[in-house]
Structures are given as C-alpha cells and as structure tokens.
Design a protein around this motif. Structure first.
Motif, PDB file in Angstrom:
ATOM      1  N   GLY A  68      40.068  36.897 166.351  1.00 28.69           N
ATOM      2  CA  GLY A  68      40.954  38.031 166.499  1.00 28.69           C
ATOM      3  C   GLY A  68      40.987  38.825 165.215  1.00 28.69           C
ATOM      4  N   ALA A  69      42.130  39.392 164.921  1.00 27.90           N
ATOM      5  CA  ALA A  69      42.249  40.226 163.730  1.00 27.90           C
ATOM      6  C   ALA A  69      42.213  39.375 162.478  1.00 27.90           C
ATOM      7  N   ILE A  70      41.733  39.971 161.414  1.00 25.40           N
ATOM      8  CA  ILE A  70      41.752  39.293 160.126  1.00 25.40           C
ATOM      9  C   ILE A  70      43.182  39.326 159.608  1.00 25.40           C
ATOM     10  N   ILE A  71      43.709  38.167 159.313  1.00 22.43           N
ATOM     11  CA  ILE A  71      45.108  38.067 158.903  1.00 22.43           C
ATOM     12  C   ILE A  71      45.293  38.617 157.497  1.00 22.43           C
ATOM     13  N   GLY A  72      46.350  39.367 157.324  1.00 20.66           N
ATOM     14  CA  GLY A  72      46.690  39.866 156.001  1.00 20.66           C
ATOM     15  C   GLY A  72      47.229  41.276 156.049  1.00 20.66           C
ATOM     16  N   SER A  73      48.279  41.532 155.275  1.00 26.02           N
ATOM     17  CA  SER A  73      48.886  42.859 155.190  1.00 26.02           C
ATOM     18  C   SER A  73      48.464  43.596 153.928  1.00 26.02           C
ATOM     19  N   SER A  74      47.690  42.940 153.066  1.00 24.34           N
ATOM     20  CA  SER A  74      47.287  43.577 151.812  1.00 24.34           C
ATOM     21  C   SER A  74      46.314  44.721 152.070  1.00 24.34           C
ATOM     22  N   GLY A  75      46.212  45.610 151.089  1.00 27.70           N
ATOM     23  CA  GLY A  75      45.278  46.718 151.201  1.00 27.70           C
ATOM     24  C   GLY A  75      43.845  46.246 151.354  1.00 27.70           C
ATOM     25  N   LEU A  79      41.314  47.075 154.398  1.00 28.34           N
ATOM     26  CA  LEU A  79      40.020  47.695 154.150  1.00 28.34           C
ATOM     27  C   LEU A  79      38.890  46.869 154.745  1.00 28.34           C
ATOM     28  N   LEU A  80      38.999  45.554 154.644  1.00 22.15           N
ATOM     29  CA  LEU A  80      37.987  44.674 155.212  1.00 22.15           C
ATOM     30  C   LEU A  80      37.920  44.840 156.731  1.00 22.15           C
ATOM     31  N   ARG A  81      39.074  44.893 157.392  1.00 24.96           N
ATOM     32  CA  ARG A  81      39.092  45.097 158.839  1.00 24.96           C
ATOM     33  C   ARG A  81      38.449  46.419 159.218  1.00 24.96           C
ATOM     34  N   PRO A 240      38.345  37.573 147.223  1.00 23.95           N
ATOM     35  CA  PRO A 240      38.882  36.214 147.079  1.00 23.95           C
ATOM     36  C   PRO A 240      40.364  36.196 147.414  1.00 23.95           C
ATOM     37  N   LEU A 241      40.850  35.035 147.777  1.00 19.23           N
ATOM     38  CA  LEU A 241      42.243  34.889 148.201  1.00 19.23           C
ATOM     39  C   LEU A 241      43.225  35.283 147.110  1.00 19.23           C
ATOM     40  N   ARG A 242      42.887  35.007 145.851  1.00 21.78           N
ATOM     41  CA  ARG A 242      43.819  35.289 144.752  1.00 21.78           C
ATOM     42  C   ARG A 242      44.044  36.787 144.553  1.00 21.78           C
ATOM     43  N   GLU A 243      43.194  37.636 145.139  1.00 18.17           N
ATOM     44  CA  GLU A 243      43.347  39.081 145.009  1.00 18.17           C
ATOM     45  C   GLU A 243      44.025  39.702 146.223  1.00 18.17           C
ATOM     46  N   ARG A 244      44.518  38.866 147.131  1.00 20.97           N
ATOM     47  CA  ARG A 244      45.072  39.396 148.373  1.00 20.97           C
ATOM     48  C   ARG A 244      46.588  39.247 148.471  1.00 20.97           C
ATOM     49  N   GLY A 245      47.249  38.975 147.338  1.00 17.42           N
ATOM     50  CA  GLY A 245      48.711  38.975 147.302  1.00 17.42           C
ATOM     51  C   GLY A 245      49.349  38.040 148.305  1.00 17.42           C
ATOM     52  N   ASP A 246      50.294  38.592 149.092  1.00 18.63           N
ATOM     53  CA  ASP A 246      51.067  37.785 150.032  1.00 18.63           C
ATOM     54  C   ASP A 246      50.260  37.305 151.229  1.00 18.63           C
ATOM     55  N   ASP A 247      49.004  37.719 151.337  1.00 20.18           N
ATOM     56  CA  ASP A 247      48.169  37.234 152.444  1.00 20.18           C
ATOM     57  C   ASP A 247      48.090  35.716 152.462  1.00 20.18           C
ATOM     58  N   VAL A 248      48.176  35.097 151.286  1.00 19.67           N
ATOM     59  CA  VAL A 248      48.069  33.642 151.223  1.00 19.67           C
ATOM     60  C   VAL A 248      49.171  32.978 152.049  1.00 19.67           C
ATOM     61  N   ILE A 249      50.364  33.580 152.080  1.00 17.36           N
ATOM     62  CA  ILE A 249      51.464  33.008 152.854  1.00 17.36           C
ATOM     63  C   ILE A 249      51.224  33.215 154.344  1.00 17.36           C
ATOM     64  N   GLU A 250      50.766  34.402 154.721  1.00 20.36           N
ATOM     65  CA  GLU A 250      50.496  34.671 156.133  1.00 20.36           C
ATOM     66  C   GLU A 250      49.415  33.735 156.676  1.00 20.36           C
ATOM     67  N   ILE A 251      48.362  33.545 155.885  1.00 20.05           N
ATOM     68  CA  ILE A 251      47.276  32.671 156.320  1.00 20.05           C
ATOM     69  C   ILE A 251      47.759  31.222 156.383  1.00 20.05           C
ATOM     70  N   ALA A 252      48.550  30.823 155.390  1.00 19.19           N
ATOM     71  CA  ALA A 252      49.090  29.464 155.393  1.00 19.19           C
ATOM     72  C   ALA A 252      49.941  29.221 156.632  1.00 19.19           C
ATOM     73  N   GLU A 253      50.758  30.185 157.003  1.00 18.52           N
ATOM     74  CA  GLU A 253      51.596  30.047 158.191  1.00 18.52           C
ATOM     75  C   GLU A 253      50.741  29.867 159.442  1.00 18.52           C
ATOM     76  N   TRP A 254      49.644  30.630 159.508  1.00 15.52           N
ATOM     77  CA  TRP A 254      48.774  30.509 160.681  1.00 15.52           C
ATOM     78  C   TRP A 254      48.144  29.120 160.748  1.00 15.52           C
TER      79      TRP A 254
END
Length: 397
Positions: A68-75, A79-81, A240-254
């Motif tokens: 499905g969609a690539i998880i993450g709210s970061s810019g 952009l990747l999507r 890399p994950l460290r450049e995606r801010g709060d995405d790490v929490i969204e991905i962890a939740e998933w």
C-alpha cells in the motif's frame, strides 16, 4: 504525565486526517493515524519494510497483502511516494539507491505494481550474493549438462521477467564477467542460456538497486561504465530512517499493530520509549527498527502491553567514538555523526531547543533526550568532545 500508554479517548478530530503530523510529543504520546487504522496484518512482516499496509483493524489477517502507501508524514516520505508514482508510468530503467534496510526492494515492487507491466512477473535476484557460475545460471538460465550438477534445463531470471520487471538487487557487487553478459542482453534484447546456442528474445523493464556508490566503483574499475550509463536513467534515492523525523514512530506503530502474534495486538509504545526510538540513529534502518521492536514485545506483554524504554535493545546503542575511529564500522560512524550534528544544532541555537528543532529538522523530543543523556555536562563541553571524536575519525583524511 507518567509513562503510561495513551488510550486516545480525548483525541482531537485533527488526528483523523491522513498522514497527520504531530501525533507524538515529548509530553504526550497519541497513537498516529497509522496505528488506529492498521487492522489487517500480513502473515509475516518483511525485514526491510518501508512500504507498509494500512487497513482497518480486525481479527482477520490477509495472507498475501498487496503493498500500500509508503508510511510516513515527513517531506521525504511524501517526495518518495510522488517519485514512485511518476516513474511507475515510465518504462525506462530505474536505479534505486539507499542504505541497507531502507526497503529498496519494496520500492521496486511498488514501481512494478503501479506500472504498465503489472500484469507481468516481478523477477528478483541478488546480483552479488552468489558465486560467479551460479549467479550466471540464476540470471541467464542453463541447459542440461552446461556444468557439473546441471541435470535439467532451467529458465533464468531474465527470461522469467519477460513482459514484466527484472529486479537486480545489489548490482554494485555483480562480477565484471556477469556485467558484460548483462550489457549484451540490454543492448540486443536477446538472452542465451549457459551452454545453449539459441538466443531468446526478451522484453522487460530493468530496476536495479545498490547501497554503494556506483560512480566510485566505475572509477575503481569494479563496475563497467557502459553498464552504469544503461541503468542510471531514472534514479530514486530512498532516505535513511534517521532523516525521516517522526516517521519512525508511525512505522513502529504499524509493525507492532501488524505483528502475526495475537498476544502482541494490544502492545503500545509509551512516551519515553517513543523518545528513545526517535533519538537513536538506526544505522540498520527499518530492518533494525523491526528487530528492536520484536525484542521488546515479549517484555511488553508482562507490562500490560506497554513497551518501556528499558525494553528497547539497540544493536549499536553503546558504540563509542573509539569504535568508529579505530575501525571501519559505518554504523558506529553514523551514530557518532548523528550525535555531533544534534549538538552542533543545539550549540548554534544557544541551547534553545525550539531553535535547534528549526535548524535541524529533528523533533523536540530528540533534543530533550539528548540533554538528558549529557548527565549534567554542559552543551559546549559535549559539543567540543563530539568535535574531537569526529576529528579522530577523520584523522587520515
């Protein structure tokens, strides 16, 4: 607020918007839109997930979920999507670059499923993980008796990709002799099995991936320049994950919500545990994040489903500057530079966390935890120490 999970009873309607930003803060942790909507889970979670399924949560699990969609709210996630959507409609070769564990194969699969060749096969092969003879057989196929042990004719990955997509993972590690044969296939659209005499016409889209700098490999004579120009047409760099801010929490939740073990269905991150995830550099990216969470889940079941900070065991948590400076560990160096840049931002902001957040793009929780880790040491001293560590690492440059 103590370190308890948030039940979402007073959640604002603003959090019902897709890809909601600000789902987490140091003071209060509100499960993001991803956690609330993720219900159907795959039978197993891929180790290099960046592209993750978001569906209503219930007691049934899809055995073969489509990406499905690539998880993450970061810019960078947005952009990747957008880039994948644009390139999926094309048929030109794509080169996907990025560190280990960011999910390059899942990006390739998304390009395939969103493009005109979705009806055809997706034929993946690790271009550098096998001995040369075996790699040639896997890629081009072979006839019976072509080499010792070839007791039957076999179709290769290229032929299997006809009318579909050929995905060559870690193409930077491909032996030079295999590169030569691959280049010929790309030039004339014909493939010949090992030991065979009759070429077969093939029509496929080529998607390649690498975690190394191919231009440097070309300069070092490890990669053919003519092949490089063939595959380096459309380029997607997976951050890399460290450049995606709060995405790490969204991905962890998933990952937590979609774990196949029913006992982990109600596991939740506590605020302090979420803080620790956001301050860690994750040199292994999403693959490492998954491993960290899988280690934590058995402990969380004993704490009423709460993942506490002490449950999170990172692979490189205690990697010091000496390890990075004296050895050749990319992961250790990554952690060192991550700390250095955070301290540099905080120093430039005169210790003001709000300004440091603006300068660096990292979260407030990241800097709060950084200050806690200093254990009374002033920021200027910590920054000078980090500078010294970086200089020691780069002393041979």
């Amino acid at each position: 607020m103590d370190d308890q999970e948030y039940d979402g009873a007073s959640r604002s309607a603003a959090y019902d918007q897709p890809y909601a930003h600000g789902a987490y803060s140091h003071e209060t942790y509100i499960p993001s839109n991803t956690a609330r909507r993720a219900e159907k889970a795959p039978e197993r979670v891929r180790s290099n997930l960046i592209e993750l399924r978001q569906e209503p949560r219930n007691r049934t699990r899809s055995k073969s979920p489509a990406p499905g969609a690539i998880i993450g709210s970061s810019g960078k996630a947005k952009l990747l999507r957008e880039t994948i959507e644009i390139y999926a409609d094309d048929d030109a070769p794509v080169l996907i670059t990025g560190e280990t564990g960011v999910g390059k194969e899942l990006v390739a699969r998304h390009l395939h499923q969103g493009g005109p060749r979705a009806h055809g096969a997706f034929s993946p092969i690790n271009a550098g993980a096998m001995p040369e003879t075996l790699a040639a057989s896997e890629l081009f196929g072979h006839v019976k008796g072509a080499f010792t042990g070839s007791v039957a004719e076999r179709e290769g990955a290229i032929a299997a990709a006809n009318d579909g997509v050929l995905f060559l993972d870690e193409i930077g590690d491909m032996p030079l002799s295999i590169q030569t044969h691959l280049l010929r296939v790309l030039e004339d659209g014909m493939v010949t099995k090992l030991g065979g005499k009759t070429p077969e016409r093939v029509d496929f889209r080529l998607i390649s991936a690498t975690n190394v700098n191919l231009q440097e490999n070309v300069g070092a004579g490890k990669f053919r320049p003519d092949l490089f120009y063939r595959i380096n047409v459309l380029v997607i760099e997976v951050p890399p994950l460290r450049e995606r801010g709060d995405d790490v929490i969204e991905i962890a939740e998933w990952i937590i919500a979609n774990h196949p073990d029913e006992r982990n269905r109600e596991v939740r991150l506590t605020p302090k545990a979420a803080d620790r995830l956001k301050t860690y550099g994750f040199p292994g990216n999403v693959r490492e994040l998954r491993n960290v969470l899988l280690r934590a889940m058995p402990h969380a079941r004993r704490e009423k489903g709460r993942i506490l900070p002490e449950h999170l065991k990172f692979d490189f948590e205690h990697a010091g500057a000496a390890g990075a400076a004296n050895g050749f560990s990319v992961e250790d160096a990554t952690l060192l530079f991550n700390r250095y840049m955070l301290l540099k931002s905080l120093t430039a902001a005169d210790g003001n966390i709000a300004k440091a957040v603006t300068l660096s793009g990292r979260s407030r929780g990241t800097f709060n935890n950084l200050k806690k880790s200093l254990e009374g040491e002033d920021i200027a001293s910590a920054y000078r120490s980090a500078c010294a560590d970086v200089k020691a690492l780069l002393r041979d440059c």
